[in-house]
Structure formats: C-alpha cells, structure tokens
Design an enzyme around this catalytic site. Structure first.
Site, PDB file in Angstrom:
ATOM      1  N   CYS A   2       5.513 -15.205  -3.292  1.00  0.00           N
ATOM      2  CA  CYS A   2       6.748 -15.951  -3.545  1.00  0.00           C
ATOM      3  C   CYS A   2       7.685 -15.208  -4.494  1.00  0.00           C
ATOM      4  O   CYS A   2       7.240 -14.443  -5.336  1.00  0.00           O
ATOM      5  CB  CYS A   2       6.414 -17.291  -4.183  1.00  0.00           C
ATOM      6  SG  CYS A   2       5.147 -18.194  -3.318  1.00  0.00           S
ATOM      7  N   ARG A  27       8.762  -8.650  -0.993  1.00  0.00           N
ATOM      8  CA  ARG A  27       7.520  -9.204  -1.537  1.00  0.00           C
ATOM      9  C   ARG A  27       6.729  -9.971  -0.478  1.00  0.00           C
ATOM     10  O   ARG A  27       5.573 -10.288  -0.682  1.00  0.00           O
ATOM     11  CB  ARG A  27       7.841 -10.160  -2.699  1.00  0.00           C
ATOM     12  CG  ARG A  27       8.326  -9.450  -3.948  1.00  0.00           C
ATOM     13  CD  ARG A  27       8.760 -10.467  -4.980  1.00  0.00           C
ATOM     14  NE  ARG A  27       7.664 -11.312  -5.393  1.00  0.00           N
ATOM     15  CZ  ARG A  27       7.022 -11.222  -6.541  1.00  0.00           C
ATOM     16  NH1 ARG A  27       7.373 -10.309  -7.399  1.00  0.00           N
ATOM     17  NH2 ARG A  27       6.034 -12.030  -6.836  1.00  0.00           N
ATOM     18  N   TRP A  74       5.715 -18.041   0.111  1.00  0.00           N
ATOM     19  CA  TRP A  74       4.642 -17.425   0.893  1.00  0.00           C
ATOM     20  C   TRP A  74       3.551 -18.482   0.922  1.00  0.00           C
ATOM     21  O   TRP A  74       2.929 -18.758  -0.095  1.00  0.00           O
ATOM     22  CB  TRP A  74       4.187 -16.156   0.189  1.00  0.00           C
ATOM     23  CG  TRP A  74       3.230 -15.305   0.930  1.00  0.00           C
ATOM     24  CD1 TRP A  74       3.518 -14.396   1.911  1.00  0.00           C
ATOM     25  CD2 TRP A  74       1.806 -15.222   0.732  1.00  0.00           C
ATOM     26  NE1 TRP A  74       2.367 -13.774   2.326  1.00  0.00           N
ATOM     27  CE2 TRP A  74       1.312 -14.255   1.630  1.00  0.00           C
ATOM     28  CE3 TRP A  74       0.909 -15.877  -0.119  1.00  0.00           C
ATOM     29  CZ2 TRP A  74      -0.037 -13.931   1.706  1.00  0.00           C
ATOM     30  CZ3 TRP A  74      -0.433 -15.550  -0.043  1.00  0.00           C
ATOM     31  CH2 TRP A  74      -0.895 -14.580   0.862  1.00  0.00           C
ATOM     32  N   ASN A 100       6.282 -20.362  -8.491  1.00  0.00           N
ATOM     33  CA  ASN A 100       5.373 -19.319  -8.006  1.00  0.00           C
ATOM     34  C   ASN A 100       4.023 -19.557  -8.645  1.00  0.00           C
ATOM     35  O   ASN A 100       3.951 -19.910  -9.824  1.00  0.00           O
ATOM     36  CB  ASN A 100       5.849 -17.929  -8.443  1.00  0.00           C
ATOM     37  CG  ASN A 100       6.945 -17.398  -7.558  1.00  0.00           C
ATOM     38  OD1 ASN A 100       7.396 -18.088  -6.664  1.00  0.00           O
ATOM     39  ND2 ASN A 100       7.362 -16.171  -7.828  1.00  0.00           N
ATOM     40  N   GLY A 101       2.963 -19.310  -7.888  1.00  0.00           N
ATOM     41  CA  GLY A 101       1.621 -19.491  -8.449  1.00  0.00           C
ATOM     42  C   GLY A 101       0.884 -20.586  -7.713  1.00  0.00           C
ATOM     43  O   GLY A 101       1.315 -21.030  -6.634  1.00  0.00           O
ATOM     44  N   GLU A 487      -7.238   6.562   0.358  1.00  0.00           N
ATOM     45  CA  GLU A 487      -5.837   6.137   0.256  1.00  0.00           C
ATOM     46  C   GLU A 487      -5.092   6.377   1.570  1.00  0.00           C
ATOM     47  O   GLU A 487      -4.293   5.538   1.998  1.00  0.00           O
ATOM     48  CB  GLU A 487      -5.172   6.871  -0.924  1.00  0.00           C
ATOM     49  CG  GLU A 487      -3.690   6.645  -1.106  1.00  0.00           C
ATOM     50  CD  GLU A 487      -3.282   5.179  -1.287  1.00  0.00           C
ATOM     51  OE1 GLU A 487      -4.154   4.307  -1.475  1.00  0.00           O
ATOM     52  OE2 GLU A 487      -2.065   4.911  -1.209  1.00  0.00           O
ATOM     53  N   LYS A 491      -3.216   3.437   3.684  1.00  0.00           N
ATOM     54  CA  LYS A 491      -1.793   3.501   4.095  1.00  0.00           C
ATOM     55  C   LYS A 491      -1.676   3.191   5.583  1.00  0.00           C
ATOM     56  O   LYS A 491      -0.837   2.420   5.998  1.00  0.00           O
ATOM     57  CB  LYS A 491      -1.195   4.894   3.852  1.00  0.00           C
ATOM     58  CG  LYS A 491      -0.795   5.284   2.475  1.00  0.00           C
ATOM     59  CD  LYS A 491       0.322   4.518   1.859  1.00  0.00           C
ATOM     60  CE  LYS A 491      -0.070   3.271   1.226  1.00  0.00           C
ATOM     61  NZ  LYS A 491      -0.647   3.021   0.040  1.00  0.00           N
ATOM     62  N   GLU A 494      -2.471  -0.509   6.469  1.00  0.00           N
ATOM     63  CA  GLU A 494      -1.447  -1.425   5.932  1.00  0.00           C
ATOM     64  C   GLU A 494      -0.231  -1.531   6.847  1.00  0.00           C
ATOM     65  O   GLU A 494       0.264  -2.621   7.099  1.00  0.00           O
ATOM     66  CB  GLU A 494      -0.948  -0.923   4.562  1.00  0.00           C
ATOM     67  CG  GLU A 494      -1.836  -1.285   3.403  1.00  0.00           C
ATOM     68  CD  GLU A 494      -1.299  -0.738   2.083  1.00  0.00           C
ATOM     69  OE1 GLU A 494      -1.334  -1.470   1.094  1.00  0.00           O
ATOM     70  OE2 GLU A 494      -0.854   0.434   2.024  1.00  0.00           O
ATOM     71  N   HIS A 510     -24.651   9.188   8.456  1.00  0.00           N
ATOM     72  CA  HIS A 510     -25.539   8.070   8.143  1.00  0.00           C
ATOM     73  C   HIS A 510     -25.018   6.760   8.728  1.00  0.00           C
ATOM     74  O   HIS A 510     -25.183   5.705   8.128  1.00  0.00           O
ATOM     75  CB  HIS A 510     -25.729   7.973   6.622  1.00  0.00           C
ATOM     76  CG  HIS A 510     -26.306   9.218   6.051  1.00  0.00           C
ATOM     77  ND1 HIS A 510     -27.636   9.546   6.189  1.00  0.00           N
ATOM     78  CD2 HIS A 510     -25.732  10.254   5.388  1.00  0.00           C
ATOM     79  CE1 HIS A 510     -27.853  10.722   5.611  1.00  0.00           C
ATOM     80  NE2 HIS A 510     -26.714  11.172   5.125  1.00  0.00           N
ATOM     81  N   LYS A 607       3.784  -7.284  -1.875  1.00  0.00           N
ATOM     82  CA  LYS A 607       3.914  -6.141  -2.779  1.00  0.00           C
ATOM     83  C   LYS A 607       3.120  -6.359  -4.049  1.00  0.00           C
ATOM     84  O   LYS A 607       2.470  -5.464  -4.554  1.00  0.00           O
ATOM     85  CB  LYS A 607       5.392  -5.921  -3.111  1.00  0.00           C
ATOM     86  CG  LYS A 607       5.656  -4.746  -4.030  1.00  0.00           C
ATOM     87  CD  LYS A 607       5.358  -3.451  -3.328  1.00  0.00           C
ATOM     88  CE  LYS A 607       5.492  -2.237  -4.218  1.00  0.00           C
ATOM     89  NZ  LYS A 607       4.756  -1.087  -3.661  1.00  0.00           N
TER      90      LYS A 607
HETATM   91  C1  G6P Z   1      -0.992  -5.171  -3.210  1.00  0.00           C
HETATM   92  C2  G6P Z   1      -0.042  -4.124  -2.652  1.00  0.00           C
HETATM   93  C3  G6P Z   1      -0.661  -2.730  -2.788  1.00  0.00           C
HETATM   94  C4  G6P Z   1      -1.017  -2.466  -4.243  1.00  0.00           C
HETATM   95  C5  G6P Z   1      -1.927  -3.559  -4.808  1.00  0.00           C
HETATM   96  C6  G6P Z   1      -2.056  -3.440  -6.314  1.00  0.00           C
HETATM   97  O1  G6P Z   1      -2.119  -5.252  -2.419  1.00  0.00           O
HETATM   98  O2  G6P Z   1       0.222  -4.386  -1.291  1.00  0.00           O
HETATM   99  O3  G6P Z   1       0.273  -1.759  -2.372  1.00  0.00           O
HETATM  100  O4  G6P Z   1      -1.667  -1.239  -4.345  1.00  0.00           O
HETATM  101  O5  G6P Z   1      -1.356  -4.843  -4.560  1.00  0.00           O
HETATM  102  O6  G6P Z   1      -0.797  -3.639  -6.889  1.00  0.00           O
HETATM  103  P1  G6P Z   1      -0.423  -3.215  -8.352  1.00  0.00           P
HETATM  104  O7  G6P Z   1       0.961  -3.709  -8.560  1.00  0.00           O
HETATM  105  O8  G6P Z   1      -1.410  -3.901  -9.256  1.00  0.00           O
HETATM  106  O9  G6P Z   1      -0.541  -1.741  -8.453  1.00  0.00           O
END
Ligand code: G6P
Length: 612
Positions: A2, A27, A74, A100-101, A487, A491, A494, A510, A607
C-alpha cells in the site's frame, strides 16, 4: 504494498494526491482512492484498478478542497473492490482514514464496535479505525483544540499490529493527523503547505525537507505548521532532514523502463556509494568509529536481510571472512527473527535493506539489539525506519530505486559491504596489505568497468530472444559466482515468471542434474580463477545432457566449445559479482521485455514489504 499520500495547503489537493499515487504505483497495488475536505463534507472517490481510473470517477473534477488524503491498496483483508478500497469513513462520516499495515486485533475491535451499534461496509481491518476514533470522539466531553487528536490517540492505543495512518475530520477542516507504528510515513515540509507520503519519491518533486516520525508519534498538521506529540500528548520538537535525491531519479528519463534506467545508473551509484571513503590512505567510516580492541572482541558477524539485499550479504561473507578472519553467517530475516539466534555482545550484526522499511529485517534488528549485539543498518533511504533503530547507520547512494527488481541497490550494497570489510580489516591488521591495496584499486575501477559491460548488450539481447519461451533455467557458479547465481536467478523469476534456480555448480550432481534435459537453459558464471577448471567440467556435464548454455566470464574460455560466452572485465574475485551480475540483470530484463510483461511492476511483488 500500500501507498499513502497527503496534502494540506492552498492548492487543489486532488491533482497532487493523484500524481503522488502515480509515483507510488511501483510499490504494487490493486485499488486507489482519495478523500478531500470540501465545504461541509468529506468527499471520498475510490475504486479498484489503476490510479489513472480515478480521473474518470464521477465528480472528481469538481473537488476543490485543499486538504486531502490518498491511498493505493494492496489487498490483505478482503478482495480488491470499491468497498474495500481506502479511504474508509466512520458511520457518521466525520472522519476519513487511510491505512498501511495490518491491524491484528481487528476482529475483536469489530465485534466490540458492533456491540456498541457500529456497522461495517467493508471486509477490511482498516474500517475499525475511523469507527474507533468516532467512538472516542463522542465519548469525550471536553471541547478543546486537542479533542480530535485525543480521539485518534485513544484509538491508536487499542490497535495491535502495524499502521501508518492519515486522518482527516470534518470538524477540523484545516488540519490533518498522521501517526505510524512499524510502517513507513514521512512528512514533507513545503512553503505554506505540507505533504505526506509513505515513500519519499512520491513527493520529492515538491520538497526536499522531511520530518521523520518514530513509532507512536502523532503529527498534527495545518498548512503552515506541523506539531508533534507523544502518546501522552506532550508536544515534542523535531527538525527536518534534507534529502539529496533529485526528483529526476524517480522519473524514467528517456528509458523504456525504470529497471533499464537503474541498470544504467549503476556506474554512478557505485561511484557515489564509494564517495570519499576511499580517498584517504585508509577506508574511513567515521560513523562507526571502531577500535582494534572492540573488533578483537567480535567472534561472529551476522548479516541479515531479505531478497536481493540478502544476496548482497552472501557475496560479502567471503570478503569479511578472508580479510577479517571472523566467521560470518548470512541469514534470511524472517528466519533469523524466529529461531533464537546465538548472538550476544560479541556478535556484530549487519542488517541490509534498500528501503529500510522491510518488516522482517526491522524485527530481526530489534531482536539483535535485545540480545545486546551491536547493530549496523545499511540502507538506501535516509531516515528510514531501520536506520532509526540501529546503533550505526550507513547509506548506499544509489538514489531512488523504483523498479521492483532491485539492481543498482544490490551493486551498491555489495560495494559498501566490501568497504566495511576493508575498513575492519585495516583496523584489525590481519589481512595481507597488498591484497587490500588491490581491492581498493579495483573498487575505484568499478564504474568504468560497469560502463564497459553496458556499452554492448547485443549478445545478451540475442540470447534473451533465443530462450524467452523456456520454462526452466539454472544459474550455476562456484564461490562468489554461486552467490551471484542466486541473485541472477531471483532477477529472472521476479520479472519473467520463468522458473529458475541458482545452484552451486558442484552440488548439481546431488539432485538437480536429473532435471537437465534438451531445452533447459543454463547460465554459468565463471570469474574465480582458482575454480575455472572445475566449473568448466560442470558445464560440460550439462551440455552433454542437452542444455543451452550461456557463460559469463572474465577468464579466457575461447575454444572451450561454449556457444555463447559473454566476456566481462577482469577484477579481484571478491568483488567480481558487482560486474558479473550486470549481464544477468540485463538477461532478466530483455527476457521480460520479450515476453511483453510489466517489467517494473511484476505480478504479486512489492518494492518494499512492510508487513510480515
Ligand atoms: C522485496 C523486493 C526485493 C527486495 C526485498 C528486500 O521483496 O521486491 O527487490 O530485495 O523486498 O527489500 P529491502 O528494501 O529490505 O532491501
């Protein structure tokens, strides 16, 4: 997740609110709404769907009010729908609230309020809040200037969970109240106007001066003033902090997507994160001020984070252990916080969070503090919650990162962690000096080397076109290349929705090798000279089984029979992930684009994850 925006001033609030919400679209959300104080009532306009739909809602153009609140939702409690969208009002339409929350005890509160005669129009946890405020407001027999604030405070003391709230009341059309607990909210100070946002980029084009609220601090705003109160409603003083970010950072600037722009911003982000820390003979972190005596008491370093930030931690484990000779554990924040980790005052704990608002990472940090460990927060956002909780705060200088898939924040995090490792090593005097000097030189060469990779992306685009319809991909590597594979794999999944796994090359046999078959794509990273031969053998094993292979390397792998090899510049192995991740970011980007997906706002992701 949110988003919240608010405005109080002399201008029409609606366009400012909608524009702010647009800036928060990244977001992730499913509904949007605004509430504006008009002559004799609060007008609410909301619906499920995109923020731009708000422009089409009946009567939205007629709103003239100069005080309003806004929200992108959201869904958590109740499906995306008009009724469940924020703002929510109380039964007497006195108050409008965005939240929010999550209110964990909303069921109890809803039952109690129902018994008192209140009814509810939505399935949300939020709707109890305006009604609870209404209840306290009506109970209060005083009629002083703090009456609305008192009702808000009384309601908040009953809420369990997390909240960032904006509240307007028709009885006080020239004011707004905001409060937060474990959910981000900032106040932007303008000239004869004030702005609210859950995220700085939403209002960055209006102001660079921000007030930051701590948990359970109440801000009482008028257009010319912001007063702050604690839970006893004693007034408290606060100063603004200036944010250096350029509002252009939150715009696409000619790029098709934020993600691509942010990939290309990496040379600058790395350069600015290094800043002046490397100009002196020794790496400097004045804010840490560690001594040799203190560091010698440390018997373990914990690096804790979520998602990409956690992967930055995995990369840096190697350099901390190598240079400082202290064992390092890297943990997922949501695991760390619930497993009673073995830490005490001899543990140094490092929490990484781009946003500084990730609920699990903040909770993990609080736990470490309880256990008396020293806590360092690494964040990209000045004044973010995590930086206000930690003993020490260190900032990356990546600028606003808007795309959900993190790129420049990751490379900046690995950069700053490398610098911290060198800083500690120089104090401890345990590492080979020549090694340290090479690392420093290599760090300074990073921006130019990233630029070099970004100059020609044709081979990656071509490979993306070849594999974008695939269903499975493996990312393989050994040592730091394994860390970067994790990583690279994240990516891809995602933003392309292709199933992928990051695996240690040597571990493939394994189990996962059973999945390698004609058509499976394998992306292998090879940058550690000591492990080249072993890595090559692993790749041959998958080629034999029919995999399409892309190799990212800084070694000479000509004539090894690999079909697609992307060469990247040579650099110390410890920091090679900062370079080798770039082609992997681009690969994910071009595959997502080729599939016609929403690169910057992938489905189901947010985000910053401000709830558990
Ligand atoms: C969410 C985002 C990721 C990010 C993670 C941690 O899952 O989609 O891209 O790496 O949060 O976020 P932060 O703000 O704590 O680095």
């Amino acid at each position: 997740m949110c988003g919240i925006v608010g405005y109080i001033g002399n201008k029409k609030a609606t366009p400012i609110l909608i524009q702010g919400l647009t800036r928060l679209e990244y977001r992730g959300y499913d509904s949007a709404g605004i509430a504006v104080i008009e002559k004799d009532k609060i007008e609410v306009k909301k619906d499920k769907g995109r923020v731009s739909n708000l422009y089409n809602l009946d009567g939205i153009d007629d709103l003239k009010g100069t005080c309003g609140i806004a929200h992108t939702r959201w869904a958590t409690h109740g499906k995306p729908s008009k009724e469940n969208s924020h703002p929510h009002m109380d039964n007497d339409n006195l108050f409008a609230v965005v939240h929010n929350g999550i209110i964990e005890n909303y069921n109890e509160l809803r039952n109690e309020l129902t018994e008192k005669g209140y009814h509810f129009l939505s399935q949300t946890d939020t709707e109890v809040i305006p009604n609870l405020i209404n209840y306290y407001y009506k109970q209060d027999k005083e009629n002083d200037t703090l009456k609305v604030l008192r009702a808000v405070r009384n309601a908040c003391t009953e809420l369990k969970g997390s909240f960032a709230l904006e509240i307007i009341c028709i009885k006080e059309p020239e004011n707004m109240i905001v409060v937060r607990k474990d959910s981000p909210l900032v106040i932007g100070k303008g000239n004869g106007e004030n702005y609210i946002a859950s995220d700085i980029p939403a209002i960055l084009s209006y102001t660079k001066d921000f007030y930051f609220l701590n948990d359970y601090e109440f801000a009482y705003l008028s257009k010319n003033n912001v007063k702050f109160y604690d839970t006893e409603l004693n007034e408290i003083k606060k100063n603004t902090k200036s944010i250096e970010w350029d509002s252009k950072g939150a715009e696409k600037g000619g790029f098709e997507h934020f993600m691509l722009k942010e990939i290309y911003e990496q040379p600058r982000a790395i350069r600015e994160t290094i800043g002046t820390r490397l100009n002196s003979s020794k790496v400097s972190f004045e804010e840490l001020g560690f001594t040799k005596e203190y560091l010698e008491t440390i018997n373990k370093i914990y690096i804790v984070a979520c998602g990409t930030a956690m992967h930055a931690g995995i990369v840096s484990k190697n350099i901390f252990e190598k240079l400082c000779k202290i064992p390092v554990e890297v943990d997922i924040a949501s695991e760390f916080r619930y497993r009673d980790p073995l830490i005490d005052e001899k543990t140094l704990t490092i929490f990484i969070s781009q946003s500084g608002e990730t609920a699990d990472t903040i909770a993990a940090l609080k736990l470490a503090k309880e256990k008396k460990a020293k806590t360092i927060a690494i964040s990209n956002v000045i004044g973010s919650s995590i930086t206000r909780e930690a003993d020490y705060s260190i900032y990356t200088h990546a600028g606003p990162e808007i795309a959900v898939a993190s790129t420049k924040a990751y490379t900046s995090q690995v950069t700053i962690l490398t610098l911290i490792a060198i800083y500690c090593a120089e104090i401890l005097e345990k590492a080979d000096l020549a090694k340290i000097e090479t690392l420093k030189k290599d760090l300074l060469s990073l921006p130019a080397k990233v630029d070099e990779i970004l100059k020609d992306t044709s081979a990656i685009k071509k490979f993306a076109k070849r594999v974008y319809k695939e269903k499975d991909m493996f990312f393989l590597g050994r040592g730091v290349d394994y860390a970067v594979s994790l990583e690279g794999s994240l990516k891809l999944k995602e933003i392309s929705y292709i199933h992928s796994e990051g695996y240690a090359s040597g571990e493939l046999k394994h189990g996962p090798i059973a999945l390698i078959d004609t058509g499976v794509t394998v992306v292998a990273t090879i940058t550690d000279e000591a492990l080249v031969e072993k890595s090559i053998s692993n790749i041959q094993e998958v080629i034999t089984r029919g995999a399409k292979v892309l190799v990212i390397t800084n070694q000479n792998l000509e004539n090894k029979g690999f079909e697609t090899v992307i060469n990247i510049p040579k650099i110390s192995t410890e920091i090679s992930p900062i370079l080798s991740i770039i082609p992997l970011q681009l690969l994910a980007y071009y595959i997502s684009k080729e599939k016609g997906l929403d690169v910057d706002k992938p489905r189901n992701l947010a985000k910053s994850v401000t709830v558990e």
